[in-house]
Design a protein around this motif. Structure first.
Motif, PDB file in Angstrom:
ATOM      1  N   UNK A   1      -0.867  -9.552  -9.128  1.00  0.00           N
ATOM      2  CA  UNK A   1       0.627  -9.857  -9.294  1.00  0.00           C
ATOM      3  C   UNK A   1       1.012 -10.602  -7.781  1.00  0.00           C
ATOM      4  N   UNK A   2       0.987 -11.325  -7.547  1.00  0.00           N
ATOM      5  CA  UNK A   2       1.238 -11.834  -6.416  1.00  0.00           C
ATOM      6  C   UNK A   2       2.924 -12.229  -6.175  1.00  0.00           C
ATOM      7  N   UNK A   3       3.455 -12.000  -5.286  1.00  0.00           N
ATOM      8  CA  UNK A   3       5.377 -11.868  -4.912  1.00  0.00           C
ATOM      9  C   UNK A   3       6.030 -13.285  -5.393  1.00  0.00           C
ATOM     10  N   UNK A   4       5.069 -14.287  -5.519  1.00  0.00           N
ATOM     11  CA  UNK A   4       5.617 -15.609  -4.772  1.00  0.00           C
ATOM     12  C   UNK A   4       4.796 -16.411  -5.772  1.00  0.00           C
ATOM     13  N   UNK A   5       4.899 -18.208  -5.882  1.00  0.00           N
ATOM     14  CA  UNK A   5       3.863 -18.653  -5.743  1.00  0.00           C
ATOM     15  C   UNK A   5       3.683 -19.235  -3.956  1.00  0.00           C
ATOM     16  N   UNK A   6       3.156 -18.845  -3.202  1.00  0.00           N
ATOM     17  CA  UNK A   6       3.696 -19.228  -1.726  1.00  0.00           C
ATOM     18  C   UNK A   6       3.440 -20.041  -1.596  1.00  0.00           C
ATOM     19  N   UNK A   7       3.974 -21.187  -0.732  1.00  0.00           N
ATOM     20  CA  UNK A   7       4.151 -22.663  -0.480  1.00  0.00           C
ATOM     21  C   UNK A   7       3.829 -22.945   0.767  1.00  0.00           C
ATOM     22  N   UNK A   8       2.817 -23.458   1.136  1.00  0.00           N
ATOM     23  CA  UNK A   8       2.196 -24.139   2.592  1.00  0.00           C
ATOM     24  C   UNK A   8       3.169 -24.988   2.883  1.00  0.00           C
TER      25      UNK A   8
ATOM     26  N   UNK B   1       0.806  -0.975  -0.317  1.00  0.00           N
ATOM     27  CA  UNK B   1      -0.311  -0.207   0.364  1.00  0.00           C
ATOM     28  C   UNK B   1       0.675   1.058  -0.440  1.00  0.00           C
ATOM     29  N   UNK B   2       2.393   1.279   0.528  1.00  0.00           N
ATOM     30  CA  UNK B   2       2.742   2.228   0.903  1.00  0.00           C
ATOM     31  C   UNK B   2       4.012   2.220  -0.545  1.00  0.00           C
ATOM     32  N   UNK B   3       4.481   1.660  -1.450  1.00  0.00           N
ATOM     33  CA  UNK B   3       4.808   1.598  -2.568  1.00  0.00           C
ATOM     34  C   UNK B   3       4.224   1.927  -3.631  1.00  0.00           C
ATOM     35  N   UNK B   4       2.772   1.470  -3.043  1.00  0.00           N
ATOM     36  CA  UNK B   4       2.013   1.652  -5.159  1.00  0.00           C
ATOM     37  C   UNK B   4       2.119   0.780  -5.774  1.00  0.00           C
ATOM     38  N   UNK B   5       1.843   0.290  -6.580  1.00  0.00           N
ATOM     39  CA  UNK B   5       1.447  -0.710  -7.456  1.00  0.00           C
ATOM     40  C   UNK B   5       2.720  -0.141  -8.888  1.00  0.00           C
ATOM     41  N   UNK B   6       2.891   0.800  -9.086  1.00  0.00           N
ATOM     42  CA  UNK B   6       3.995   0.683 -10.297  1.00  0.00           C
ATOM     43  C   UNK B   6       5.160   0.120 -10.101  1.00  0.00           C
ATOM     44  N   UNK B   7       5.946   0.823  -8.105  1.00  0.00           N
ATOM     45  CA  UNK B   7       6.908   0.599  -7.572  1.00  0.00           C
ATOM     46  C   UNK B   7       6.947  -1.103  -7.222  1.00  0.00           C
ATOM     47  N   UNK B   8       5.480  -1.237  -6.674  1.00  0.00           N
ATOM     48  CA  UNK B   8       5.486  -2.710  -6.353  1.00  0.00           C
ATOM     49  C   UNK B   8       5.952  -3.332  -7.809  1.00  0.00           C
ATOM     50  N   UNK B   9       5.479  -3.878  -8.554  1.00  0.00           N
ATOM     51  CA  UNK B   9       5.826  -4.299  -9.742  1.00  0.00           C
ATOM     52  C   UNK B   9       6.951  -4.352  -9.830  1.00  0.00           C
ATOM     53  N   UNK B  10       7.399  -3.056 -10.525  1.00  0.00           N
ATOM     54  CA  UNK B  10       9.396  -3.276 -10.102  1.00  0.00           C
ATOM     55  C   UNK B  10      10.229  -4.144  -9.207  1.00  0.00           C
ATOM     56  N   UNK B  11       9.482  -4.601  -7.889  1.00  0.00           N
ATOM     57  CA  UNK B  11      10.340  -5.053  -6.989  1.00  0.00           C
ATOM     58  C   UNK B  11      10.093  -6.308  -7.028  1.00  0.00           C
ATOM     59  N   UNK B  12       8.763  -6.848  -7.243  1.00  0.00           N
ATOM     60  CA  UNK B  12       7.901  -8.813  -7.815  1.00  0.00           C
ATOM     61  C   UNK B  12       9.254  -9.391  -7.790  1.00  0.00           C
ATOM     62  N   UNK B  13       9.694  -9.106  -8.963  1.00  0.00           N
ATOM     63  CA  UNK B  13      10.506 -10.268  -9.492  1.00  0.00           C
ATOM     64  C   UNK B  13      12.159 -10.168  -8.605  1.00  0.00           C
ATOM     65  N   UNK B  14      12.197  -9.201  -8.530  1.00  0.00           N
ATOM     66  CA  UNK B  14      13.578  -9.493  -7.242  1.00  0.00           C
ATOM     67  C   UNK B  14      13.045 -10.238  -6.096  1.00  0.00           C
ATOM     68  N   UNK B  15      11.638  -9.692  -5.595  1.00  0.00           N
ATOM     69  CA  UNK B  15      11.208 -10.604  -4.380  1.00  0.00           C
ATOM     70  C   UNK B  15      10.974 -11.633  -4.148  1.00  0.00           C
ATOM     71  N   UNK B  16      10.451 -12.889  -5.648  1.00  0.00           N
ATOM     72  CA  UNK B  16      10.351 -13.864  -6.390  1.00  0.00           C
ATOM     73  C   UNK B  16      11.060 -15.085  -5.877  1.00  0.00           C
TER      74      UNK B  16
END
Length: 360
Positions: free
Chosen positions: A353-360, A209-224
């Motif tokens: 745009x999930x950050x990763x396929x979270x595994x349970x 929410x703080x980053x916003x959609x655009x910045x979140x989209x840019x960091x998602x590949x690294x997070x993944x």
């Protein structure tokens, strides 16, 4: 990102490799599991931190705006959360009674505790990815994951209280760790669920929410990419103690029983979700979401809690590790995309745009 996609595609195989490494070379994993962070975070272990990172990244993949529509139709949401939470209360007593015939009461009780731990955990974040692949209502299953996670400080201690009753003198037998189960139910489980499950997930949602959609989209590949490494490392650490001891003192009967029980309970959970979706006459996307939310639990959280409290009891960890693998296999079988008829245009699932396929 080609490497990340390849790792995602072969993640189940890589998890099996981690299990093999944990059985053959358990010492590094046991050393990492025993590390405790220095003050003021002295109560946190390395597995708890890795789990928190994984759930924070899962929260980072949640679009809050997509959950508002789900809140306007709460019946399916409440049904999914309630079914996932109440299922262990019906299944575990039956298993405990059936295991009274097992010749080793300590093994039977360890299996009951392990299954209770994994079933008491919140819905796995991976349910959203599997549900999306099958054409489910993604915002609905994400809302179920969030709701189940928020309830975990209540449901996990209640699950441990049930386990304490089932493995006590009036249950499957007299367990030497009955007192420990009671302590976990009163203090450890609630703290664990709050610190390692609820707060990290909420932090991830807040960061997005703080980053916003655009910045979140840019960091998602690294997070993944980071999260995939995190998942495999956590898998190795959790498995190190149980599989190392199991190979040092092999007990094929116990291993077969753990696999059989975990597989039966996992299939029952998925079948229960599918039956509930038919009984309530859900449309297909909602029914798929309900099936995966009922069938998938956060086994990583269960393994971390078990490794913290029952590292000397491989029979507690074995059903959790078995469940972790088997629920992904069952989810893969149940999550094949629906075939569209020749006269239909293939429907696209509303994919967040999930950050990763979270595994349970």
């Amino acid at each position: 990102m080609v490497v990340v996609k390849a790792v995602q595609r072969w993640l189940l195989v890589l998890m099996l490799v981690c299990y093999v490494l944990a059985g053959v070379f358990p010492a590094p994993g046991e050393a990492l599991r025993g590390l405790v962070l220095p003050p003021p975070a002295g109560a946190l272990t390395v597995p708890m931190v890795l789990l928190a990172v994984m759930l924070c990244n899962a929260g980072l993949g949640v679009r809050v705006g997509e959950l508002r529509a789900v809140g306007r139709r709460p019946a399916r949401l409440v049904l999914g959360i309630a079914t996932n939470a109440l299922l262990p209360l019906l299944v575990l007593p039956v298993i405990a009674v059936a295991l009274r015939a097992w010749p080793d009461p300590a093994e039977a009780e360890g299996l009951v505790i392990g299954l209770m731990l994994v079933l008491a955990m919140p819905i796995a974040g991976g349910a959203a990815s599997w549900g999306q692949n099958a054409g489910g209502n993604v915002p609905l299953v994400v809302a179920m994951v969030i709701g189940s996670t928020l309830l975990s400080p209540l449901t996990v201690p209640l699950g441990m209280r049930l386990a304490g009753q089932l493995v006590g003198p009036s249950g499957a037998g007299a367990l030497d760790d009955t007192t420990k189960v009671d302590v976990i139910a009163r203090t450890g489980a609630g703290f664990f669920a709050l610190v390692s499950v609820v707060l990290p997930c909420l932090v991830g949602v807040l960061v997005r929410m703080l980053l916003g959609e655009d910045r979140t989209r840019r960091v998602l590949p690294v997070v993944k990419a980071v999260n995939l490494v995190n998942i495999l490392l956590l898998c190795y650490i959790n498995a190190a103690g149980a599989l190392g001891q199991a190979l040092a003192h092999p007990d094929p009967d116990l291993l077969v029983l753990a696999l059989g029980l975990s597989g039966a309970v996992c299939c029952l959970a998925f079948c229960c979700g599918r039956w509930m979706s038919g009984w309530t006459r859900c449309d297909q996307p909602d029914g798929i979401s309900l099936t995966f939310a009922t069938g998938m639990n956060n086994s990583s959280a269960a393994a971390v809690l078990a490794a913290c409290w029952f590292s000397h009891r491989p029979e507690v960890l074995l059903p959790i590790l078995s469940y972790s693998l088997l629920q992904k296999i069952v989810a893969g079988a149940a999550g094949k995309p629906p075939r569209s008829r020749p006269d239909e245009t293939p429907r696209q699932a509303p994919a967040p745009e999930t950050a990763v396929r979270p595994r349970g």
